[in-house]
Design a protein around this motif. Structure first.
Motif, PDB file in Angstrom:
ATOM      1  N   GLY A   1      12.881   0.122  -7.177  1.00  0.00           N
ATOM      2  CA  GLY A   1      11.681  -0.290  -7.845  1.00  0.00           C
ATOM      3  C   GLY A   1      11.375   0.406  -9.017  1.00  0.00           C
ATOM      4  N   THR A   2      12.402   0.976  -9.868  1.00  0.00           N
ATOM      5  CA  THR A   2      12.574   1.523 -11.038  1.00  0.00           C
ATOM      6  C   THR A   2      12.750   0.857 -12.057  1.00  0.00           C
ATOM      7  N   ILE A   3      11.963   0.717 -13.090  1.00  0.00           N
ATOM      8  CA  ILE A   3      12.164  -0.211 -14.380  1.00  0.00           C
ATOM      9  C   ILE A   3      11.812   0.740 -15.372  1.00  0.00           C
ATOM     10  N   ASN A   4      12.695   0.845 -16.567  1.00  0.00           N
ATOM     11  CA  ASN A   4      12.481   1.477 -17.763  1.00  0.00           C
ATOM     12  C   ASN A   4      11.969   3.032 -17.435  1.00  0.00           C
ATOM     13  N   ASN A   5      12.752   3.658 -16.368  1.00  0.00           N
ATOM     14  CA  ASN A   5      12.613   4.980 -15.872  1.00  0.00           C
ATOM     15  C   ASN A   5      11.270   5.457 -15.282  1.00  0.00           C
ATOM     16  N   ASN A   6      10.625   4.225 -14.929  1.00  0.00           N
ATOM     17  CA  ASN A   6       9.239   4.396 -14.122  1.00  0.00           C
ATOM     18  C   ASN A   6       9.247   3.391 -13.041  1.00  0.00           C
TER      19      ASN A   6
ATOM     20  N   GLU B   1       0.803  -1.255   0.033  1.00  0.00           N
ATOM     21  CA  GLU B   1       0.237   0.072  -0.183  1.00  0.00           C
ATOM     22  C   GLU B   1       0.860   1.478  -0.147  1.00  0.00           C
ATOM     23  N   GLU B   2       1.968   1.287   0.992  1.00  0.00           N
ATOM     24  CA  GLU B   2       2.874   2.418   0.615  1.00  0.00           C
ATOM     25  C   GLU B   2       3.620   2.463  -0.517  1.00  0.00           C
ATOM     26  N   ARG B   3       3.991   1.333  -1.081  1.00  0.00           N
ATOM     27  CA  ARG B   3       4.675   1.455  -2.483  1.00  0.00           C
ATOM     28  C   ARG B   3       3.703   2.041  -3.598  1.00  0.00           C
ATOM     29  N   GLU B   4       2.408   1.688  -3.257  1.00  0.00           N
ATOM     30  CA  GLU B   4       1.227   2.208  -4.318  1.00  0.00           C
ATOM     31  C   GLU B   4       0.994   3.747  -4.049  1.00  0.00           C
ATOM     32  N   ASN B   5       1.332   4.030  -2.733  1.00  0.00           N
ATOM     33  CA  ASN B   5       1.356   5.840  -2.436  1.00  0.00           C
ATOM     34  C   ASN B   5       2.244   6.482  -2.831  1.00  0.00           C
ATOM     35  N   ILE B   6       3.347   5.796  -2.821  1.00  0.00           N
ATOM     36  CA  ILE B   6       4.498   6.541  -3.412  1.00  0.00           C
ATOM     37  C   ILE B   6       4.578   6.773  -4.929  1.00  0.00           C
ATOM     38  N   ASN B   7       4.078   5.624  -5.679  1.00  0.00           N
ATOM     39  CA  ASN B   7       3.594   5.736  -7.166  1.00  0.00           C
ATOM     40  C   ASN B   7       2.687   6.990  -7.358  1.00  0.00           C
ATOM     41  N   HIS B   8       1.655   7.004  -6.526  1.00  0.00           N
ATOM     42  CA  HIS B   8       0.803   8.071  -6.742  1.00  0.00           C
ATOM     43  C   HIS B   8       1.272   9.379  -6.583  1.00  0.00           C
ATOM     44  N   CYS B   9       2.088   9.605  -5.533  1.00  0.00           N
ATOM     45  CA  CYS B   9       2.772  10.685  -5.069  1.00  0.00           C
ATOM     46  C   CYS B   9       3.816  11.115  -6.179  1.00  0.00           C
ATOM     47  N   LEU B  10       4.464  10.241  -6.838  1.00  0.00           N
ATOM     48  CA  LEU B  10       5.549  10.510  -7.716  1.00  0.00           C
ATOM     49  C   LEU B  10       4.720  11.237  -9.159  1.00  0.00           C
ATOM     50  N   LYS B  11       3.429  10.500  -9.430  1.00  0.00           N
ATOM     51  CA  LYS B  11       2.627  10.913 -10.659  1.00  0.00           C
ATOM     52  C   LYS B  11       2.202  12.100 -10.414  1.00  0.00           C
ATOM     53  N   SER B  12       2.109  12.470  -9.155  1.00  0.00           N
ATOM     54  CA  SER B  12       1.473  13.798  -8.664  1.00  0.00           C
ATOM     55  C   SER B  12       2.412  14.825  -8.625  1.00  0.00           C
ATOM     56  N   GLY B  13       3.726  14.609  -8.982  1.00  0.00           N
ATOM     57  CA  GLY B  13       4.797  15.712  -9.109  1.00  0.00           C
ATOM     58  C   GLY B  13       5.361  15.970  -7.834  1.00  0.00           C
ATOM     59  N   MET B  14       5.220  14.969  -6.637  1.00  0.00           N
ATOM     60  CA  MET B  14       5.809  15.238  -5.589  1.00  0.00           C
ATOM     61  C   MET B  14       7.371  14.901  -5.473  1.00  0.00           C
TER      62      MET B  14
END
Length: 318
Positions: A46-51, A10-23
């Motif tokens: 956790g980054t692969i192909n720059n994502n 869940e925290e990893r998914e929150n990190i992904n959401h935050c990154l997409k939000s520009g944080m």
């Protein structure tokens, strides 16, 4: 002493959401109440192909655990072990013996599992090796024989044609197993068609390859004629892949993220299952409900068609 708790999915998914939000990393660390170094390492890992991919990161973490994962995911057991090593200076052997001698503790861990934890990334971050009587930086487990690949006629995903990779042709699937806690072997077989994103979920009570492959074969119904290929990871449950009337491909070792469609589907399934789902909290009707939700949700990648609508459109073209 404040113990280290691993990042949850869940925290990893929150990190992904935050990154997409520009944080940035500082903002994410404050939002999740985690150190900046933890967030930075997690994003890098956790980054692969720059994502950044939360499911890929979670799979990497799980695949790196010991064969007995209880010590890494059971907070009570982990805190007990850390306390005895740090404050009581007990050896892993003494801790394991104590646990066996006092079943009322309701804990379980062998001394090898405890040693594995001590020298894991988490154990080293807590400086646990320094509390052992024999202070070594690393501990080897080379006496364990490496597992031989028991899957015959295996074709690597690297040989999968480009028309499958780019989803230009209908009839190419991916599949996986999601384990349900609480009953040995109980699982969900998840299947997804790559082009339409149509999914099939099957309640299954055996991890045996005969059962898994048999249910995949029987589940596609009217799609059997369009069943052209399917991609798996290298789990033994897919060893009898050659019984399927389609081409089969396998991810590289320890690389389940290479079948990204099914990994994404698995994440959606987990989000719709009851928290800490056990066999008592999951039924065939509940799995059917999840399948219905997923197949009837519009997706941007499909031009906001639902997977079921995309499936019917592809079938109608034949």
């Amino acid at each position: 002493m404040q113990y280290y708790n691993r990042l949850s999915l869940e925290e990893r998914e929150n990190i992904n959401h935050c990154l997409k939000s520009g944080m940035n990393i500082t903002q994410i660390s404050k939002y999740l109440n985690r150190s900046k170094s933890t967030i930075s390492r997690e994003i890098k890992r956790g980054t692969i192909n720059n994502n950044y991919c939360p499911i890929y990161s979670e799979e990497r973490f799980v695949s790196g655990l010991s064969r007995n994962k209880s010590l890494f995911i059971d907070n009570k057991l982990r805190d007990y072990v850390v306390d005895k090593i740090v404050n009581s200076r007990w050896s892993p052997s003494a801790i394991s013996g104590r646990i066996r001698a006092f079943p009322d503790l309701k804990l379980k861990a062998s001394y090898e599992t405890i040693y594995k934890f001590v020298f894991s990334e988490e154990g080293i971050s807590l400086n646990l090796p320094s509390y052992l009587k024999r202070k070594k930086k690393f501990r080897g487990f080379n006496h364990r024989k490496s597992k031989r690949n028991t899957i015959i006629d295996l074709k690597s995903i690297t040989t999968r044609p480009e028309y499958i990779n780019n989803r230009s042709e209908f009839g190419h699937f991916e599949a996986d197993l999601l384990i349900i806690s609480g009953a040995k072997g109980t699982n969900i077989i998840s299947i997804i068609e790559r082009k339409s994103r149509w999914s099939k979920l099957i309640y299954n009570q055996s991890k045996g390859s005969n059962a898994v492959i048999g249910k995949i074969n029987a589940s596609l119904g009217i799609l059997a004629e369009q069943f052209k290929s399917i991609t798996f990871d290298r789990g033994k449950e897919f060893a009898r892949h050659y019984e399927l009337p389609a081409k089969t491909f396998f991810c590289n070792p320890h690389s389940p993220w290479q079948k990204g469609a099914i990994e994404n589907l698995n994440g959606r399934i987990r989000s719709l299952m009851p928290k800490n789902s056990s066999v008592r909290g999951v039924s065939t009707s509940h799995i059917d409900w999840i399948e219905n939700i997923i197949n009837n949700t519009p997706l941007r990648v499909l031009g906001y068609l639902t997977p079921l609508e995309a499936l019917n459109k592809n079938i109608a073209l034949r």
